[in-house]
Design an enzyme around this catalytic site. Structure first.
Site, PDB file in Angstrom:
ATOM      1  CB  THR A 221      16.966  18.153 -33.204  1.00  0.00           C
ATOM      2  OG1 THR A 221      17.019  19.541 -33.533  1.00  0.00           O
ATOM      3  CG2 THR A 221      16.626  17.385 -34.474  1.00  0.00           C
ATOM      4  CG  ASP A 222      14.782  22.995 -32.022  1.00  0.00           C
ATOM      5  OD1 ASP A 222      15.689  22.530 -32.752  1.00  0.00           O
ATOM      6  OD2 ASP A 222      14.860  24.122 -31.482  1.00  0.00           O
ATOM      7  CD  GLU A 223      18.262  21.900 -36.899  1.00  0.00           C
ATOM      8  OE1 GLU A 223      18.323  21.486 -38.061  1.00  0.00           O
ATOM      9  OE2 GLU A 223      19.207  22.444 -36.311  1.00  0.00           O
TER      10      GLU A 223
ATOM     11  CE1 TYR B 257      21.180  16.304 -36.902  1.00  0.00           C
ATOM     12  CE2 TYR B 257      19.848  18.303 -36.935  1.00  0.00           C
ATOM     13  CZ  TYR B 257      20.462  17.278 -36.234  1.00  0.00           C
ATOM     14  OH  TYR B 257      20.342  17.221 -34.863  1.00  0.00           O
TER      15      TYR B 257
ATOM     16  CE  LYS C 221      18.555  13.592 -34.102  1.00  0.00           C
ATOM     17  NZ  LYS C 221      19.391  12.667 -33.279  1.00  0.00           N
TER      18      LYS C 221
HETATM   19  P1  NAD Z   1      28.218  15.620 -31.940  1.00  0.00           P
HETATM   20  O1  NAD Z   1      28.339  15.670 -33.426  1.00  0.00           O
HETATM   21  O2  NAD Z   1      29.048  16.520 -31.099  1.00  0.00           O
HETATM   22  O3  NAD Z   1      28.527  14.131 -31.437  1.00  0.00           O
HETATM   23  C1  NAD Z   1      28.049  12.997 -32.097  1.00  0.00           C
HETATM   24  C2  NAD Z   1      28.798  11.788 -31.544  1.00  0.00           C
HETATM   25  O4  NAD Z   1      28.267  10.610 -32.184  1.00  0.00           O
HETATM   26  C3  NAD Z   1      30.300  11.802 -31.838  1.00  0.00           C
HETATM   27  O5  NAD Z   1      31.019  11.415 -30.690  1.00  0.00           O
HETATM   28  C4  NAD Z   1      30.468  10.756 -32.947  1.00  0.00           C
HETATM   29  O6  NAD Z   1      31.731  10.114 -32.933  1.00  0.00           O
HETATM   30  C5  NAD Z   1      29.352   9.787 -32.612  1.00  0.00           C
HETATM   31  N1  NAD Z   1      28.899   9.014 -33.769  1.00  0.00           N
HETATM   32  C6  NAD Z   1      28.600   9.479 -35.010  1.00  0.00           C
HETATM   33  N2  NAD Z   1      28.237   8.448 -35.805  1.00  0.00           N
HETATM   34  C7  NAD Z   1      28.280   7.324 -35.040  1.00  0.00           C
HETATM   35  C8  NAD Z   1      27.992   5.952 -35.286  1.00  0.00           C
HETATM   36  N3  NAD Z   1      27.601   5.524 -36.500  1.00  0.00           N
HETATM   37  N4  NAD Z   1      28.139   5.068 -34.278  1.00  0.00           N
HETATM   38  C9  NAD Z   1      28.557   5.479 -33.046  1.00  0.00           C
HETATM   39  N5  NAD Z   1      28.849   6.765 -32.762  1.00  0.00           N
HETATM   40  C10 NAD Z   1      28.706   7.687 -33.748  1.00  0.00           C
HETATM   41  O7  NAD Z   1      26.670  15.797 -31.636  1.00  0.00           O
HETATM   42  P2  NAD Z   1      25.963  16.568 -30.436  1.00  0.00           P
HETATM   43  O8  NAD Z   1      25.878  17.992 -30.766  1.00  0.00           O
HETATM   44  O9  NAD Z   1      26.563  16.113 -29.170  1.00  0.00           O
HETATM   45  O10 NAD Z   1      24.490  15.963 -30.585  1.00  0.00           O
HETATM   46  C11 NAD Z   1      24.117  14.785 -29.879  1.00  0.00           C
HETATM   47  C12 NAD Z   1      22.699  14.433 -30.246  1.00  0.00           C
HETATM   48  O11 NAD Z   1      21.840  15.517 -29.906  1.00  0.00           O
HETATM   49  C13 NAD Z   1      22.488  14.195 -31.737  1.00  0.00           C
HETATM   50  O12 NAD Z   1      21.599  13.106 -31.878  1.00  0.00           O
HETATM   51  C14 NAD Z   1      21.861  15.476 -32.242  1.00  0.00           C
HETATM   52  O13 NAD Z   1      21.015  15.215 -33.335  1.00  0.00           O
HETATM   53  C15 NAD Z   1      21.085  15.924 -31.036  1.00  0.00           C
HETATM   54  N6  NAD Z   1      20.899  17.381 -30.918  1.00  0.00           N
HETATM   55  C16 NAD Z   1      21.962  18.217 -30.851  1.00  0.00           C
HETATM   56  C17 NAD Z   1      21.760  19.585 -30.665  1.00  0.00           C
HETATM   57  C18 NAD Z   1      22.895  20.571 -30.563  1.00  0.00           C
HETATM   58  O14 NAD Z   1      22.630  21.759 -30.429  1.00  0.00           O
HETATM   59  N7  NAD Z   1      24.132  20.143 -30.587  1.00  0.00           N
HETATM   60  C19 NAD Z   1      20.461  20.085 -30.580  1.00  0.00           C
HETATM   61  C20 NAD Z   1      19.396  19.207 -30.703  1.00  0.00           C
HETATM   62  C21 NAD Z   1      19.631  17.853 -30.831  1.00  0.00           C
HETATM   63  O1  TDX Z   2      29.489  29.723 -39.541  1.00  0.00           O
HETATM   64  C1  TDX Z   2      28.280  29.785 -39.269  1.00  0.00           C
HETATM   65  N1  TDX Z   2      27.584  30.938 -39.498  1.00  0.00           N
HETATM   66  C2  TDX Z   2      26.255  31.075 -39.258  1.00  0.00           C
HETATM   67  O2  TDX Z   2      25.670  32.134 -39.487  1.00  0.00           O
HETATM   68  C3  TDX Z   2      27.560  28.655 -38.715  1.00  0.00           C
HETATM   69  C4  TDX Z   2      28.271  27.361 -38.443  1.00  0.00           C
HETATM   70  C5  TDX Z   2      26.228  28.801 -38.460  1.00  0.00           C
HETATM   71  N2  TDX Z   2      25.578  29.967 -38.746  1.00  0.00           N
HETATM   72  C6  TDX Z   2      24.140  30.074 -38.438  1.00  0.00           C
HETATM   73  C7  TDX Z   2      23.275  28.963 -38.995  1.00  0.00           C
HETATM   74  C8  TDX Z   2      22.194  28.823 -37.944  1.00  0.00           C
HETATM   75  O3  TDX Z   2      21.143  29.749 -38.201  1.00  0.00           O
HETATM   76  O4  TDX Z   2      24.025  29.975 -37.022  1.00  0.00           O
HETATM   77  C9  TDX Z   2      22.870  29.210 -36.630  1.00  0.00           C
HETATM   78  C10 TDX Z   2      23.317  28.015 -35.807  1.00  0.00           C
HETATM   79  O5  TDX Z   2      23.987  27.133 -36.681  1.00  0.00           O
HETATM   80  P1  TDX Z   2      24.586  25.734 -36.173  1.00  0.00           P
HETATM   81  O6  TDX Z   2      25.471  25.995 -34.998  1.00  0.00           O
HETATM   82  O7  TDX Z   2      25.135  25.024 -37.347  1.00  0.00           O
HETATM   83  O8  TDX Z   2      23.281  25.032 -35.585  1.00  0.00           O
HETATM   84  P2  TDX Z   2      21.877  24.645 -36.259  1.00  0.00           P
HETATM   85  O9  TDX Z   2      21.973  24.536 -37.718  1.00  0.00           O
HETATM   86  O10 TDX Z   2      20.843  25.579 -35.695  1.00  0.00           O
HETATM   87  O11 TDX Z   2      21.680  23.162 -35.645  1.00  0.00           O
HETATM   88  C11 TDX Z   2      22.048  22.872 -34.277  1.00  0.00           C
HETATM   89  O12 TDX Z   2      20.924  22.858 -33.446  1.00  0.00           O
HETATM   90  C12 TDX Z   2      19.996  21.826 -33.629  1.00  0.00           C
HETATM   91  C13 TDX Z   2      22.760  21.522 -34.188  1.00  0.00           C
HETATM   92  O13 TDX Z   2      23.883  21.540 -35.051  1.00  0.00           O
HETATM   93  C14 TDX Z   2      21.835  20.389 -34.523  1.00  0.00           C
HETATM   94  O14 TDX Z   2      22.499  19.138 -34.309  1.00  0.00           O
HETATM   95  C15 TDX Z   2      20.650  20.459 -33.620  1.00  0.00           C
HETATM   96  O15 TDX Z   2      19.716  19.475 -33.953  1.00  0.00           O
END
Ligand code: NAD
Ligand code: TDX
Length: 349
Positions: free
Chosen positions: A134-136, A159, A163
């Site tokens: 992730t970019d985070e 988190y 990562k």
């Molecule tokens: P998500 O939370 O929707 O899904 C995570 C999945 O992993 C779920 O299906 C969960 O059951 C499974 N899981 C959790 N713990 C596990 C374990 N111990 N063993 C096997 N499976 C397990 O997450 P997402 O949003 O789809 O993110 C996927 C990946 O991308 C993550 O690694 C996250 O860090 C990364 N990522 C997400 C975002 C975003 O915006 N959603 C952005 C940047 C990076």
């Molecule tokens: O209820 C809310 N109100 C609000 O203002 C929630 C859930 C979020 N927010 C804000 C927090 C953040 O600035 O919105 C922005 C986005 O929040 P999230 O959807 O929780 O995402 P973020 O924290 O940016 O992280 C996401 O992007 C990077 C994913 O959850 C991570 O898994 C990924 O690595």
């Protein structure tokens, strides 16, 4: 026939990736290993139940027996590790599980792949481990500048720290053992099948229920939005063309403030679904602890080296996304049953 071990494939991005790959290629096999935590939902993949190229295995990436058995049973070519605890707010409440899954789980996968793919000195040709990061991990930007692949890691939340730790272990396996790896670091994804704890699906769901719309702090934090299918396309390119050991940032210059996102969703639902949904539903709430102010990706490396570009403009992607949630009310009901209401009350009361 290449075999992919996709972990966390029942989650948001993982399920989109499995759909993308099985639609694009009919000569690959996908094994989806997922623990089915609250974020994993087999509803996301039910249309694949009859697909003989797809196999689901319920299990934990931290369980080395299960992971090693999969490498014994299948000749795995690629590991794509999506499995993670992914929600920043939850990591602030309960960091331990983030360390276990995100760091230890990554190391268990790396070890199993290394044992299966290496004779102790050399790795079999054509194998690769891809870490979805992730970019985070880069921390937070000021008003200007972008995250590049060589921006120093400076994570702030439990988190993002977990990562970043996992990324360093992947790098260590490349530097130490010459294990074939790539790391991808994308910005915030949006699209179908995203659990409604994340901003966009949460706001859509609350608008449809005419509940308050929680906006953290002043609402002016900025995220750089990436349509999930564009992300899947990028991962496919990294798997097939990415240079070993390299990190690729993935993002499409779609920076928006949170309040802009919230108002865009309100306006669409107001016009198309329910005129009672208005900005009066917005509730500014206490800010997230350690809230990163701005994320912005410089995607020039993946564009120049691999030819990737995002196809979806934010204005189109957000409409497609809202429409998907409107048409898949059953999905939303299924994922918000169970413990969701309890979580929501604890988080937002
Ligand atoms: P998500 O939370 O929707 O899904 C995570 C999945 O992993 C779920 O299906 C969960 O059951 C499974 N899981 C959790 N713990 C596990 C374990 N111990 N063993 C096997 N499976 C397990 O997450 P997402 O949003 O789809 O993110 C996927 C990946 O991308 C993550 O690694 C996250 O860090 C990364 N990522 C997400 C975002 C975003 O915006 N959603 C952005 C940047 C990076
Ligand atoms: O209820 C809310 N109100 C609000 O203002 C929630 C859930 C979020 N927010 C804000 C927090 C953040 O600035 O919105 C922005 C986005 O929040 P999230 O959807 O929780 O995402 P973020 O924290 O940016 O992280 C996401 O992007 C990077 C994913 O959850 C991570 O898994 C990924 O690595």
């Amino acid at each position: 026939m290449d075999t992919y071990l996709v972990t966390g494939g029942a989650g948001f991005i993982g399920s989109n990736f499995i759909h993308y790959m099985l639609k694009k290629y009919d000569d690959i096999k996908v094994i989806n290993l997922d623990k089915l935590t609250y974020a994993g939902n087999l509803e996301n993949l039910k249309s694949l139940n009859e697909n003989s190229n797809y196999t689901f295995v319920e299990g934990d990436i931290c369980d080395s027996n299960i992971v090693n058995d999969l490498f014994q049973k299948y000749d795995i070519d690629f590991v794509v590790n999506f499995a993670a605890e992914s929600h920043v707010d939850r990591s602030i409440l309960e960091p331990e599980v983030f360390i276990r899954t995100n760091v230890l789980g990554t190391v268990i996968l790396l070890n199993a792949a290394k044992s299966a793919w290496s004779d102790g000195n050399n790795f079999k040709i054509g194998k690769k481990y891809i870490q979805i990061s992730t970019d985070e991990v880069y921390g937070s930007l000021g008003k200007t500048g972008y995250f590049k692949e060589n921006t120093p890691l400076c994570p702030h939340s439990p988190y993002s720290s977990s990562k970043a730790s996992a990324d360093l272990m992947v790098k260590a396996y490349y530097d130490t053992y010459k294990m074939p790896v790539n790391i991808t670091r994308c910005s915030n994804n949006y699209g179908p099948y995203q659990f409604p704890e994340k901003l966009i699906p949460l706001i859509i769901n609350n608008c449809l229920n005419k509940s308050e719309l929680p906006v953290y702090g002043d609402g002016l934090n900025i995220r750089d939005w990436l349509y999930v299918e564009d992300h899947c396309k990028a991962i496919d390119m990294v798997i097939n063309k990415g240079k070993l050991g390299q990190v690729y940032n993935i993002g499409g210059h779609n920076e928006r403030t949170n309040i802009h996102i919230v108002k865009t969703i309100i306006s669409y639902i107001h016009d198309k679904v329910d005129s009672l949904v208005t900005e009066d539903l917005i509730k500014y709430v206490q800010d997230r602890k350690g809230h990163d102010r701005r994320y912005g990706i410089d995607p020039s490396k993946i564009k120049t080296e691999l030819g990737w570009y995002p196809e979806t403009k934010f204005e189109d992607g957000i409409v497609k996304t809202i429409e998907w949630y409107l048409q898949n009310n059953d999905w939303m009901e299924s994922v918000t049953s169970g413990n969701y209401q309890k979580y929501y009350k604890e988080m937002y009361s």
